[in-house]
Write a protein that holds these residues in place. Structure first.
Motif, PDB file in Angstrom:
ATOM      1  N   ALA A   1       0.844  -1.199   0.000  1.00 56.39           N
ATOM      2  CA  ALA A   1       0.000   0.000   0.000  1.00 56.39           C
ATOM      3  C   ALA A   1       0.874   1.242   0.000  1.00 56.39           C
ATOM      4  O   ALA A   1       2.018   1.226   0.465  1.00 56.39           O
ATOM      5  CB  ALA A   1      -0.915   0.010   1.228  1.00 56.39           C
ATOM      6  N   GLY A   2       0.320   2.329  -0.541  1.00 55.99           N
ATOM      7  CA  GLY A   2       0.947   3.644  -0.455  1.00 55.99           C
ATOM      8  C   GLY A   2       0.238   4.467   0.601  1.00 55.99           C
ATOM      9  O   GLY A   2      -0.973   4.714   0.488  1.00 55.99           O
ATOM     10  N   LEU A   3       0.952   4.893   1.632  1.00 50.79           N
ATOM     11  CA  LEU A   3       0.311   5.547   2.762  1.00 50.79           C
ATOM     12  C   LEU A   3      -0.003   7.014   2.517  1.00 50.79           C
ATOM     13  O   LEU A   3      -0.583   7.677   3.372  1.00 50.79           O
ATOM     14  CB  LEU A   3       1.190   5.418   4.012  1.00 50.79           C
ATOM     15  CG  LEU A   3       1.489   3.991   4.466  1.00 50.79           C
ATOM     16  CD1 LEU A   3       2.177   3.998   5.817  1.00 50.79           C
ATOM     17  CD2 LEU A   3       0.225   3.136   4.513  1.00 50.79           C
ATOM     18  N   SER A   4       0.369   7.548   1.371  1.00 53.07           N
ATOM     19  CA  SER A   4       0.032   8.947   1.060  1.00 53.07           C
ATOM     20  C   SER A   4      -1.414   9.091   0.621  1.00 53.07           C
ATOM     21  O   SER A   4      -2.016  10.156   0.792  1.00 53.07           O
ATOM     22  CB  SER A   4       0.952   9.488  -0.034  1.00 53.07           C
ATOM     23  OG  SER A   4       2.288   9.527   0.392  1.00 53.07           O
ATOM     24  N   SER A   5      -1.983   8.049   0.049  1.00 56.80           N
ATOM     25  CA  SER A   5      -3.311   8.133  -0.544  1.00 56.80           C
ATOM     26  C   SER A   5      -4.400   7.786   0.456  1.00 56.80           C
ATOM     27  O   SER A   5      -4.132   7.256   1.539  1.00 56.80           O
ATOM     28  CB  SER A   5      -3.397   7.190  -1.749  1.00 56.80           C
ATOM     29  OG  SER A   5      -3.299   5.845  -1.321  1.00 56.80           O
ATOM     30  N   GLY A   6      -5.650   8.061   0.076  1.00 53.88           N
ATOM     31  CA  GLY A   6      -6.774   7.769   0.951  1.00 53.88           C
ATOM     32  C   GLY A   6      -7.074   6.287   1.046  1.00 53.88           C
ATOM     33  O   GLY A   6      -7.314   5.756   2.136  1.00 53.88           O
ATOM     34  N   THR A   7      -7.028   5.580  -0.103  1.00 52.95           N
ATOM     35  CA  THR A   7      -7.270   4.140  -0.088  1.00 52.95           C
ATOM     36  C   THR A   7      -6.114   3.404   0.571  1.00 52.95           C
ATOM     37  O   THR A   7      -6.310   2.518   1.405  1.00 52.95           O
ATOM     38  CB  THR A   7      -7.474   3.617  -1.524  1.00 52.95           C
ATOM     39  OG1 THR A   7      -8.555   4.329  -2.145  1.00 52.95           O
ATOM     40  CG2 THR A   7      -7.783   2.137  -1.521  1.00 52.95           C
ATOM     41  N   GLY A   8      -4.881   3.768   0.205  1.00 52.56           N
ATOM     42  CA  GLY A   8      -3.711   3.086   0.742  1.00 52.56           C
ATOM     43  C   GLY A   8      -3.576   3.216   2.247  1.00 52.56           C
ATOM     44  O   GLY A   8      -3.117   2.294   2.920  1.00 52.56           O
ATOM     45  N   SER A   9      -3.993   4.357   2.781  1.00 51.83           N
ATOM     46  CA  SER A   9      -3.910   4.548   4.239  1.00 51.83           C
ATOM     47  C   SER A   9      -5.201   4.126   4.930  1.00 51.83           C
ATOM     48  O   SER A   9      -5.186   3.281   5.829  1.00 51.83           O
ATOM     49  CB  SER A   9      -3.597   6.012   4.547  1.00 51.83           C
ATOM     50  OG  SER A   9      -4.621   6.871   4.042  1.00 51.83           O
ATOM     51  N   GLY A  10      -6.327   4.689   4.503  1.00 46.56           N
ATOM     52  CA  GLY A  10      -7.588   4.463   5.196  1.00 46.56           C
ATOM     53  C   GLY A  10      -8.115   3.052   5.052  1.00 46.56           C
ATOM     54  O   GLY A  10      -8.419   2.377   6.051  1.00 46.56           O
ATOM     55  N   PHE A  11      -8.217   2.568   3.802  1.00 48.40           N
ATOM     56  CA  PHE A  11      -8.791   1.235   3.624  1.00 48.40           C
ATOM     57  C   PHE A  11      -7.834   0.145   4.099  1.00 48.40           C
ATOM     58  O   PHE A  11      -8.270  -0.880   4.626  1.00 48.40           O
ATOM     59  CB  PHE A  11      -9.178   0.992   2.169  1.00 48.40           C
ATOM     60  CG  PHE A  11      -9.847  -0.333   1.954  1.00 48.40           C
ATOM     61  CD1 PHE A  11     -11.137  -0.551   2.433  1.00 48.40           C
ATOM     62  CD2 PHE A  11      -9.176  -1.375   1.341  1.00 48.40           C
ATOM     63  CE1 PHE A  11     -11.753  -1.784   2.278  1.00 48.40           C
ATOM     64  CE2 PHE A  11      -9.783  -2.607   1.183  1.00 48.40           C
ATOM     65  CZ  PHE A  11     -11.078  -2.816   1.645  1.00 48.40           C
ATOM     66  N   THR A  12      -6.532   0.357   3.934  1.00 49.65           N
ATOM     67  CA  THR A  12      -5.570  -0.649   4.394  1.00 49.65           C
ATOM     68  C   THR A  12      -5.662  -0.853   5.907  1.00 49.65           C
ATOM     69  O   THR A  12      -5.595  -1.984   6.402  1.00 49.65           O
ATOM     70  CB  THR A  12      -4.144  -0.244   4.003  1.00 49.65           C
ATOM     71  OG1 THR A  12      -4.058  -0.093   2.582  1.00 49.65           O
ATOM     72  CG2 THR A  12      -3.142  -1.300   4.446  1.00 49.65           C
ATOM     73  N   SER A  13      -5.826   0.244   6.648  1.00 51.49           N
ATOM     74  CA  SER A  13      -5.958   0.104   8.109  1.00 51.49           C
ATOM     75  C   SER A  13      -7.222  -0.663   8.466  1.00 51.49           C
ATOM     76  O   SER A  13      -7.235  -1.477   9.403  1.00 51.49           O
ATOM     77  CB  SER A  13      -5.958   1.486   8.769  1.00 51.49           C
ATOM     78  OG  SER A  13      -7.082   2.244   8.373  1.00 51.49           O
ATOM     79  N   ARG A  14      -8.301  -0.437   7.718  1.00 46.80           N
ATOM     80  CA  ARG A  14      -9.549  -1.183   7.980  1.00 46.80           C
ATOM     81  C   ARG A  14      -9.387  -2.655   7.612  1.00 46.80           C
ATOM     82  O   ARG A  14      -9.866  -3.542   8.328  1.00 46.80           O
ATOM     83  CB  ARG A  14     -10.691  -0.553   7.185  1.00 46.80           C
ATOM     84  CG  ARG A  14     -12.063  -1.056   7.625  1.00 46.80           C
ATOM     85  CD  ARG A  14     -13.199  -0.361   6.898  1.00 46.80           C
ATOM     86  NE  ARG A  14     -14.457  -0.634   7.555  1.00 46.80           N
ATOM     87  CZ  ARG A  14     -15.030   0.120   8.484  1.00 46.80           C
ATOM     88  NH1 ARG A  14     -14.433   1.241   8.866  1.00 46.80           N
ATOM     89  NH2 ARG A  14     -16.177  -0.209   9.041  1.00 46.80           N
TER      90      ARG A  14
END
Length: 401
Positions: free
Chosen positions: A91-104
Motif C-alpha cells: 500500500a501507499g500511505l500517502s493516498s486515501g485508499t492506501g492509508s484508510g482502507f488498508t488500516s480497515r
C-alpha cells in the motif's frame, strides 16, 4: 503462494493474490495490462468512487461498504490454501485508499485470522524534496494510529530513494513509476523466495517477525537490495559474496531515505539468492560486523539471521537477472528520523487545523488527530530511549576500561 490453473492443457500456476482499490481505473490496469492472463480476474475487486486522498473516506465512508466484497475474496483465497502462514499487503500511505482502507483491512484480517501474520510493504510519504499529496502527512500518521495494533511487521519504502537507485545505479534517465514498482517487486520477491524455493537455509514470514522485532511497538523495517546494476555494467561487475554482503549496508542501495549513521541496527536478516557457500557467507558477515562503518547494538550477541535460496533473480523490466543477489531487512533505531520528519509536517498542518474539515465531515472524530500525533510522538521516544540505553552502556564500558 500459487494456485494451479484448472482447465488448462499445460501445467500453469496463478499467483494467489487479490488486487483491491476503491478507484476502478487503478485495478483496470491489471485487467487489461501486460500480465492480465497471469492473475485471476475474480480476485480483482474495485469500488465505484475514489477516496480523494482522504484517509477518512477510505477508512470510514467508502471503506465500510467496500470491506465486505474484499473479505469475501480473501476468504475464497484462504479456503484454497493448505497452510496459511499470513498475509502480505502492499500500500501507499500517502493516498486515501492506501492509508484508510488498508488500516480497515488489517483490522478485519486480524479479527478473522488472529493467528496469522500481517506483513505490510508500504510506500511512505516522500521527504521534502519530492512534493506529493498535500495531506499525505495526515493520511500516513492516521494510518499509523489505527493500523499499528493489527500489523505484525512493516517494510518501508519511499519514492526519493527509489528514484535515486533508478537514476544512479540503473542509469535510467527519467524513471517512471513502472521502474519504481520493479524495485519494490524485486525486494518483495527476495523476501518471499525462501518460502517459495528450496535452499540451504530457509526462512518464512513468522521467522522474520520473531527474529527482527524485539519489542511489539518497534516493528518497522528498512530494506536494501544488491546488486542493482545497469544492464551494460553487469558483465564488468565482480559479484563476490563479500561485495554483495557489503553492498547491502551501503546507503546508495537503501530503499528508504534515512540517515543510516544516526542510529544502530537492532536486528537484521540477510536473504541470499543464488548459489552461496555457507562458509563464504559467514566470513563475509563477520567482516561486516567488524567494520566500524556499520553500527549494531552490543546487547544482542546474535542479531543477524541468514537465509539462502538457490533460485536466483530473473530479468524484470530494467532489472537484469543476476546469478547472485541479496536482500537485507533491518530493524534500526535510525528509522526514528523518518517518523520525526513526518511528525513535524503533521504537527505544522494540524496546528492551523488545515484541511481538518474534509476528514471530520466523512466519519472521523476530531480527537483522532490529537491521538495520532501523541502515538507517533511516543513511538519516536521509544526509539530514542533505546538509543540512550545503548549510549549509556557504551559509556559504562569505556569507564570500566
Amino acid at each position: 503462494w500459487y494456485q494451479r490453473r484448472v482447465r488448462v492443457p499445460t501445467e500453469r500456476f496463478a499467483p494467489r493474490a487479490a488486487f483491491l482499490d476503491l478507484d476502478p481505473s487503478v485495478v483496470d490496469t491489471v485487467r487489461v495490462g501486460r500480465y492480465r492472463k497471469l492473475y485471476n480476474r475474480n480476485h480483482v475487486v474495485n469500488g465505484q468512487e475514489d477516496a480523494a486522498s482522504n484517509y477518512s473516506m477510505g477508512h470510514y465512508f467508502l471503506g465500510a461498504g467496500f470491506i465486505h466484497p474484499t473479505m469475501e475474496t480473501v476468504r475464497r483465497l484462504v479456503e484454497k490454501c493448505d497452510n496459511v502462514q499470513g498475509f502480505m499487503l502492499s500500500a501507499g500511505l500517502s493516498s486515501g485508499t492506501g492509508s484508510g482502507f488498508t488500516s480497515r483491512l488489517l483490522w478485519r484480517l486480524k479479527q478473522e485470522f488472529p493467528k496469522q501474520t500481517n506483513m505490510l510493504f508500504c510506500v511512505m510519504p516522500p521527504p521534502d524534496n519530492y512534493p506529493d499529496i498535500i495531506v499525505a502527512p495526515y493520511n500516513a500518521v492516521l494510518f499509523m494510529n489505527q493500523g499499528k495494533e493489527h500489523m505484525d511487521a512493516s517494510v518501508m519504502f519511499d519514492n526519493e530513494a527509489l528514484f535515486n537507485i533508478s537514476c544512479n545505479n540503473l542509469n535510467i534517465e527519467k524513471p517512471s513509476f513502472s521502474n519504481i514498482n520493479q524495485l519494490i517487486a524485486q525486494t518483495i520477491s527476495s523476501v518471499t523466495a525462501p518460502v517459495r524455493f528450496p535452499g540451504t537455509l530457509n526462512t518464512d514470514i513468522t521467522q522474520i517477525q520473531t527474529n527482527l522485532i524485539p519489542y511489539p511497538r518497534l516493528k518497522y523495517l528498512v530494506a536494501t537490495h544488491a546488486p542493482f546494476v545497469a544492464r551494460e555494467k553487469l558483465s564488468h561487475e565482480q559479484l563476490t559474496v563479500a561485495d554483495i554482503t557489503k553492498s547491502c549496508f551501503i546507503p546508495s542501495n537503501q530503499l528508504l531515505t534515512y540517515d543510516q549513521g544516526s542510529g544502530k541496527i537492532i536486528s537484521c536478516s540477510l536473504l541470499y539468492r543464488g548459489y552461496f557457500s555457507l562458509a563464504d557467507v559467514n566470513k563475509a558477515i563477520e567482516k561486516v560486523k567488524k567494520s566500524k562503518a556499520i553500527g549494531m547494538v552490543d546487547w544482542l550477541q546474535s542479531n543477524l539471521k541468514i537465509g539462502i535460496t538457490h533460485k536466483a533473480t530473473v530479468d524484470y523490466g530494467d532489472l537484469v537477472a543476476s546469478d547472485r543477489a541479496a536482500c537485507l531487512l533491518a530493524n534500526t533505531t535510525a528509522v526514528r528520523g523518518v517518523w520525526s520528519r513526518l511528525l513535524r509536517k503533521y504537527d505544522v498542518m494540524y496546528a492551523s487545523r488545515a484541511f481538518v474539515h474534509w476528514f471530520v465531515g466523512v466519519g472521523m472524530e476530531k480527537n483522532e488527530f490529537a491521538c495520532a500525533s501523541y502515538e507517533l510522538e511516543t513511538l519516536v521516544k521509544d526509539y530514542q530511549d533505546l538509543e540512550e540505553i545503548e549510549d549509556s552502556a557504551d559509556s559504562e564500558d569505556s569507564d570500566e576500561c
